[in-house]
Design a protein around this motif. Structure first.
Motif, PDB file in Angstrom:
ATOM      1  N   LYS A 130      -2.656   0.235  -4.140  1.00 44.07           N
ATOM      2  CA  LYS A 130      -2.535  -1.002  -3.376  1.00 44.07           C
ATOM      3  C   LYS A 130      -2.286  -2.166  -4.321  1.00 44.07           C
ATOM      4  O   LYS A 130      -2.695  -2.126  -5.479  1.00 44.07           O
ATOM      5  CB  LYS A 130      -3.818  -1.280  -2.580  1.00 44.07           C
ATOM      6  N   ILE A 131      -1.625  -3.189  -3.805  1.00 41.99           N
ATOM      7  CA  ILE A 131      -1.554  -4.465  -4.511  1.00 41.99           C
ATOM      8  C   ILE A 131      -2.244  -5.487  -3.622  1.00 41.99           C
ATOM      9  O   ILE A 131      -1.899  -5.646  -2.446  1.00 41.99           O
ATOM     10  CB  ILE A 131      -0.111  -4.883  -4.816  1.00 41.99           C
TER      11      ILE A 131
ATOM     12  N   ILE B 122       0.837  -1.197   0.000  1.00 34.94           N
ATOM     13  CA  ILE B 122       0.000   0.000   0.000  1.00 34.94           C
ATOM     14  C   ILE B 122       0.872   1.247   0.000  1.00 34.94           C
ATOM     15  O   ILE B 122       1.964   1.261   0.585  1.00 34.94           O
ATOM     16  CB  ILE B 122      -0.950   0.015   1.227  1.00 34.94           C
ATOM     17  N   LYS B 123       0.397   2.279  -0.698  1.00 36.64           N
ATOM     18  CA  LYS B 123       1.105   3.552  -0.739  1.00 36.64           C
ATOM     19  C   LYS B 123       0.089   4.686  -0.788  1.00 36.64           C
ATOM     20  O   LYS B 123      -0.732   4.768  -1.705  1.00 36.64           O
ATOM     21  CB  LYS B 123       2.007   3.626  -1.978  1.00 36.64           C
TER      22      LYS B 123
ATOM     23  N   LEU C 196      -3.393  -4.584  -9.129  1.00 41.00           N
ATOM     24  CA  LEU C 196      -3.074  -3.222  -8.703  1.00 41.00           C
ATOM     25  C   LEU C 196      -4.380  -2.447  -8.588  1.00 41.00           C
ATOM     26  O   LEU C 196      -5.187  -2.434  -9.519  1.00 41.00           O
ATOM     27  CB  LEU C 196      -2.157  -2.552  -9.732  1.00 41.00           C
ATOM     28  N   GLN C 197      -4.582  -1.813  -7.451  1.00 39.75           N
ATOM     29  CA  GLN C 197      -5.774  -0.994  -7.236  1.00 39.75           C
ATOM     30  C   GLN C 197      -5.351   0.458  -7.065  1.00 39.75           C
ATOM     31  O   GLN C 197      -4.471   0.770  -6.254  1.00 39.75           O
ATOM     32  CB  GLN C 197      -6.532  -1.471  -6.005  1.00 39.75           C
ATOM     33  N   ILE C 198      -5.960   1.344  -7.833  1.00 37.73           N
ATOM     34  CA  ILE C 198      -5.660   2.774  -7.757  1.00 37.73           C
ATOM     35  C   ILE C 198      -6.947   3.517  -7.420  1.00 37.73           C
ATOM     36  O   ILE C 198      -7.933   3.442  -8.161  1.00 37.73           O
ATOM     37  CB  ILE C 198      -5.092   3.307  -9.087  1.00 37.73           C
ATOM     38  N   LYS C 199      -6.942   4.211  -6.305  1.00 38.73           N
ATOM     39  CA  LYS C 199      -8.103   5.002  -5.902  1.00 38.73           C
ATOM     40  C   LYS C 199      -7.824   6.465  -6.233  1.00 38.73           C
ATOM     41  O   LYS C 199      -6.743   6.970  -5.936  1.00 38.73           O
ATOM     42  CB  LYS C 199      -8.376   4.821  -4.406  1.00 38.73           C
ATOM     43  N   TYR C 200      -8.812   7.147  -6.830  1.00 41.44           N
ATOM     44  CA  TYR C 200      -8.575   8.505  -7.322  1.00 41.44           C
ATOM     45  C   TYR C 200      -9.825   9.369  -7.193  1.00 41.44           C
ATOM     46  O   TYR C 200     -10.933   8.885  -6.931  1.00 41.44           O
ATOM     47  CB  TYR C 200      -8.142   8.458  -8.791  1.00 41.44           C
ATOM     48  N   SER C 201      -9.631  10.669  -7.429  1.00 36.34           N
ATOM     49  CA  SER C 201     -10.740  11.614  -7.559  1.00 36.34           C
ATOM     50  C   SER C 201     -10.451  12.504  -8.761  1.00 36.34           C
ATOM     51  O   SER C 201      -9.291  12.748  -9.103  1.00 36.34           O
ATOM     52  CB  SER C 201     -10.921  12.456  -6.291  1.00 36.34           C
TER      53      SER C 201
ATOM     54  N   THR D 136     -12.240   3.910  -8.622  1.00 35.98           N
ATOM     55  CA  THR D 136     -11.190   2.942  -8.332  1.00 35.98           C
ATOM     56  C   THR D 136     -10.917   2.118  -9.568  1.00 35.98           C
ATOM     57  O   THR D 136     -11.843   1.659 -10.233  1.00 35.98           O
ATOM     58  CB  THR D 136     -11.612   1.993  -7.191  1.00 35.98           C
ATOM     59  N   VAL D 137      -9.649   1.944  -9.900  1.00 37.28           N
ATOM     60  CA  VAL D 137      -9.219   1.104 -11.015  1.00 37.28           C
ATOM     61  C   VAL D 137      -8.612  -0.172 -10.458  1.00 37.28           C
ATOM     62  O   VAL D 137      -7.821  -0.127  -9.514  1.00 37.28           O
ATOM     63  CB  VAL D 137      -8.190   1.841 -11.895  1.00 37.28           C
ATOM     64  N   GLY D 138      -8.962  -1.313 -11.045  1.00 33.58           N
ATOM     65  CA  GLY D 138      -8.383  -2.595 -10.648  1.00 33.58           C
ATOM     66  C   GLY D 138      -7.816  -3.309 -11.865  1.00 33.58           C
ATOM     67  O   GLY D 138      -8.545  -3.613 -12.803  1.00 33.58           O
ATOM     68  N   LEU D 139      -6.507  -3.557 -11.863  1.00 27.08           N
ATOM     69  CA  LEU D 139      -5.821  -4.157 -13.004  1.00 27.08           C
ATOM     70  C   LEU D 139      -4.963  -5.333 -12.545  1.00 27.08           C
ATOM     71  O   LEU D 139      -4.114  -5.183 -11.661  1.00 27.08           O
ATOM     72  CB  LEU D 139      -4.927  -3.126 -13.708  1.00 27.08           C
TER      73      LEU D 139
END
Length: 229
Positions: free
Chosen positions: A100-101, A80-81, A131-136, A188-191
């Motif tokens: 996050k991973i 997590i970062k 890989l999960q990226i949370k954004y606004s 949220t993006v999940g790849l």
């Protein structure tokens, strides 16, 4: 932001024991008193139990935390970062909140059939990670803007991920690329990734253009930014 329908896992979503030493103190030659061992205290290295948000979704925010859905599919936070950095893609401001991973294991058959289309194979391996990226996102102008968000993701291990077509996390709000005036959205993006979490140290995001939806003219060309894990 084209996305497939996901069965909710409740993920939006994700040191060391210390033992005090024993002390002994000598009394004077006239009087001796047996020393009392110092209090022994053990600190657990286990992550705390994950909490839930107001919608009942499990929040994994400590490495090692796990959650499981009703069908037995398990998710574990591997990395997590907290980022909280903003990219200016005028007039759009895109803020990466965190990365996050997450590892999935014991994936149910129904969920596996859905996910396999995003992994490029006929079945997903046990312990697959994503890989999960949370954004606004915010449109800072009064004008209508079309913006598709993250286009590609490039990892330091050489993997290039298609965020527009490979994102398996479906959310109603972030699936709409139209921003009518001053609008704010979150998503949220999940790849899925092939590499191991410990080998991922940086993530480069290649963004989409911002476009005038009436004339289809490009307002701001695609930009990119790299974030460290």
């Amino acid at each position: 932001m084209k996305k497939g329908l996901i069965k909710a896992l409740g993920i939006i979503a994700l040191a060391g024991g210390v033992l005090a030493g024993c002390g002994e103190e000598k009394a004077s030659t006239e009087s001796k008193e047996k020393a009392t061992p110092a209090e022994q205290k053990e600190v657990s290295n286990k992550p705390s139990k994950p909490k839930k948000d107001e919608n009942g979704n499990v929040i994994l925010d400590q490495v090692g935390q796990k959650t499981k859905d009703a069908d037995g599919t398990e998710a574990e936070l591997m990395k997590i970062k907290a980022v909280n950095q903003t990219m200016d893609i005028a007039p759009i401001k895109f803020t990466v909140k965190d990365m996050k991973i997450i590892k999935l294991s014991n994936v149910s058959k129904d969920f596996e059939q859905f996910l396999v289309q995003y992994t490029g194979g006929t079945e997903i391996p046990d312990g697959i990670q994503y890989l999960q990226i949370k954004y606004s996102v915010e449109n800072t102008s009064d004008s209508n803007i079309q913006f598709n968000g993250i286009d590609k993701v490039v990892l330091n291990n050489g993997e290039q991920l298609d965020a527009l077509n490979g994102d398996f996390i479906w959310e109603k709000e972030d699936s709409d690329s139209d921003f009518f005036g001053k609008v704010k959205k979150e998503g949220t993006v999940g790849l899925f990734i092939k590499g191991k979490a410990e080998d991922i140290s940086s993530v480069k995001l290649i963004m989409s253009d911002t476009i005038n939806p009436d004339t289809y003219d490009t307002i701001t060309e695609a930009q990119q930014a790299e974030f460290q894990f």
